[in-house]
Design an enzyme around this catalytic site. Structure first.
Site, PDB file in Angstrom:
ATOM      1  CG  PHE A 111      -2.112  -0.919   1.130  1.00  8.72           C
ATOM      2  CD1 PHE A 111      -2.548  -1.449  -0.070  1.00  8.72           C
ATOM      3  CD2 PHE A 111      -2.795  -1.276   2.303  1.00  8.72           C
ATOM      4  CE1 PHE A 111      -3.641  -2.330  -0.113  1.00  8.72           C
ATOM      5  CE2 PHE A 111      -3.876  -2.143   2.264  1.00  8.72           C
ATOM      6  CZ  PHE A 111      -4.295  -2.674   1.065  1.00  8.72           C
TER       7      PHE A 111
ATOM      8  CB  SER B 188      -3.354  -6.319   0.171  1.00 15.34           C
ATOM      9  OG  SER B 188      -1.943  -6.254   0.092  1.00 15.34           O
TER      10      SER B 188
HETATM   11  C1  LIG Z   1       1.902  -4.517  -8.659  1.00 14.33           C
HETATM   12  C2  LIG Z   1       0.536  -4.842  -8.165  1.00 14.33           C
HETATM   13  C3  LIG Z   1      -0.083  -4.019  -7.229  1.00 14.33           C
HETATM   14  C4  LIG Z   1      -1.361  -4.315  -6.761  1.00 14.33           C
HETATM   15  N1  LIG Z   1      -1.972  -3.476  -5.871  1.00 14.33           N
HETATM   16  C5  LIG Z   1      -3.243  -3.737  -5.451  1.00 14.33           C
HETATM   17  C6  LIG Z   1      -3.931  -2.867  -4.566  1.00 14.33           C
HETATM   18  O1  LIG Z   1      -3.420  -1.815  -4.166  1.00 14.33           O
HETATM   19  N2  LIG Z   1      -5.184  -3.211  -4.176  1.00 14.33           N
HETATM   20  C7  LIG Z   1      -5.802  -4.350  -4.620  1.00 14.33           C
HETATM   21  O2  LIG Z   1      -6.947  -4.629  -4.252  1.00 14.33           O
HETATM   22  N3  LIG Z   1      -5.182  -5.192  -5.474  1.00 14.33           N
HETATM   23  C8  LIG Z   1      -3.932  -4.900  -5.902  1.00 14.33           C
HETATM   24  N4  LIG Z   1      -3.313  -5.757  -6.782  1.00 14.33           N
HETATM   25  C9  LIG Z   1      -4.031  -6.987  -7.216  1.00 14.33           C
HETATM   26  C10 LIG Z   1      -4.744  -6.796  -8.560  1.00 14.33           C
HETATM   27  O3  LIG Z   1      -5.732  -5.795  -8.477  1.00 14.33           O
HETATM   28  C11 LIG Z   1      -5.386  -8.120  -9.009  1.00 14.33           C
HETATM   29  O4  LIG Z   1      -6.358  -8.499  -8.058  1.00 14.33           O
HETATM   30  C12 LIG Z   1      -4.356  -9.230  -9.152  1.00 14.33           C
HETATM   31  O5  LIG Z   1      -3.143  -8.751  -9.671  1.00 14.33           O
HETATM   32  C13 LIG Z   1      -4.841 -10.359 -10.060  1.00 14.33           C
HETATM   33  O6  LIG Z   1      -5.104  -9.890 -11.365  1.00 14.33           O
HETATM   34  P1  LIG Z   1      -4.045 -10.060 -12.575  1.00 14.33           P
HETATM   35  O7  LIG Z   1      -3.634 -11.518 -12.575  1.00 14.33           O
HETATM   36  O8  LIG Z   1      -4.816  -9.673 -13.806  1.00 14.33           O
HETATM   37  O9  LIG Z   1      -2.925  -9.147 -12.277  1.00 14.33           O
HETATM   38  C14 LIG Z   1      -2.044  -5.469  -7.255  1.00 14.33           C
HETATM   39  C15 LIG Z   1      -1.419  -6.294  -8.195  1.00 14.33           C
HETATM   40  C16 LIG Z   1      -0.159  -6.003  -8.665  1.00 14.33           C
HETATM   41  C17 LIG Z   1       0.492  -6.912  -9.677  1.00 14.33           C
END
Ligand SMILES: Cc1cc2nc3c(=O)[nH]c(=O)nc-3n(C[C@H](O)[C@H](O)[C@H](O)COP(=O)(O)O)c2cc1C
Length: 355
Positions: free
Chosen positions: A114, A175
């Site tokens: 965060f 998270s």
């Molecule tokens: C670098 C990074 C930062 C992230 N930060 C947050 C966040 O601040 N809050 C949140 O709910 N999810 C966060 N996520 C999770 C993504 O929103 C998502 O749920 C997760 O990456 C799975 O989706 P994807 O496989 O398409 O990346 C983050 C993911 C990544 C890779």
């Protein structure tokens, strides 16, 4: 993908991932990234918890943590955007390095914790945003400060402060990078937290949809508890899922890094959670499927497993922004192939395959 985009991605991948992420945001803000044609159609247009979407492909939280690139992202082909996470006070997050590419696995591991500019700065940016050429709802991912002694109150405070300037908000208790945060998914703590958040929502002049975002690493019993509590609190929907702590089946050198794993290896796990949520809620609660969406076929599978809309992040790291309209167009074709006049009609039709 155009030659220019391929070269741009190759260049970004020569940098440390966090630097590359910052550069990609900067390039977007400076107008250096070619923005695709918007992909919508009568088949793709839908509603999500009362919000009108031109297509069901959203940007997942964590890419634009500080709400700095909303205008270009609104023209990038997404049907909706989620920015943040925002916490009440600004905080630096964990020590670097804290973002890792797992290229062979088409995945990433992050332990950002965060890092964000805080709700004052983020709220001001959200308040200043102007309507774009096409309506793209913008939501805010709510977080809690690491050092807070009342994390539940943090979520409510960010919603109260920024809620007037967004179209939806997400309670992120999933998270893995803030110690103890995911304990808030437990029955009693979650009920108390959601009560505070929903009270803050009612205090808004225009009560917006509030979603709950959950982890993929929950036991069947924990998932049942969450659904019960979420329905009792009358949340507007559930986002499934955040990153995983699992490291199953990875090949990349970075697979041993601490943090949350996202991208292709998360697809099956998060889709199974989604299908189970759809079953537990009898398809009555809007669900957003996120985790490893990297193609139109993936988006379609999430929708057929029970998602009214999907979100993605990590696949963009490997396939660029042109992936977004490509998914929208491909999804349109898949719906047409299977005889669906509208994406909403396909929601949940393939759920049993994931249970
Ligand atoms: C670098 C990074 C930062 C992230 N930060 C947050 C966040 O601040 N809050 C949140 O709910 N999810 C966060 N996520 C999770 C993504 O929103 C998502 O749920 C997760 O990456 C799975 O989706 P994807 O496989 O398409 O990346 C983050 C993911 C990544 C890779």
């Amino acid at each position: 993908m155009s030659r220019r985009e391929r070269l741009g991605l190759a260049l970004l991948h020569r940098f440390d991932p966090e630097r590359a992420h910052g550069l990609s945001l900067l390039a977007l803000r400076l107008g250096l990234v070619p923005l695709p044609d918007f992909a919508s159609s009568p088949r793709l247009a839908t509603t999500l918890a009362g919000m009108v979407l031109l297509n069901p492909i959203g940007l997942a939280a964590g890419y634009d943590k500080n709400a700095q690139a909303i205008a270009p992202l609104s023209r990038a082909g997404f049907g909706f955007l989620e920015v943040g996470a925002a916490t009440p006070l600004p905080q630096p997050g964990n020590d670097r390095p804290r973002l890792f590419r797992l290229t062979e696995d088409r995945a990433a591991i992050n332990r950002f914790g965060f890092n964000n500019h805080g709700m004052q700065a983020i709220g001001s940016r959200l308040a200043a945003r102007k309507p774009g050429p096409v309506p793209v709802p913008v939501g805010l991912n709510l977080g809690a400060n690491k050092t807070s002694d009342n994390r539940a109150a943090d979520f409510a405070a960010v919603l109260a402060h920024c809620g007037p300037h967004v179209d939806f908000a997400t309670v992120n208790v999933s998270s893995p990078n803030t110690e103890g945060l995911r304990n808030l998914q437990g029955r009693a703590l979650l009920a108390g937290l959601l009560q505070q958040v929903m009270e803050a929502r009612l205090g808004l002049a225009r009560p917006i949809p509030v979603f709950l975002k959950i982890a993929p690493d929950l036991s069947p019993g924990e998932l049942e508890d969450i659904v019960e509590v979420a329905l009792a609190a009358r949340v507007s929907g559930i986002i499934a899922t955040n990153t995983t702590l699992s490291r199953e089946g990875l090949k990349s050198a970075n697979s041993g890094q601490t943090g949350g794993l996202s991208g292709s290896p998360l697809f099956e796990k998060s889709t199974r959670v989604l299908a189970r949520l759809s079953q537990l809620t009898h398809g009555t609660l809007p669900l957003i499927g996120v985790g490893g969406v990297a193609s139109a076929e993936d988006a379609y599978q999430k929708i057929r497993a029970g998602a009214s809309a999907v979100q993605l992040y990590t696949a963009m790291v490997y396939q660029g922004l042109s992936l977004v309209p490509a998914i929208a167009r491909g999804l349109d074709a898949l719906l047409a192939r299977d005889g669906y006049a509208n994406v909403a009609l396909a929601v949940g039709t393939g759920r049993s395959a994931w249970l």
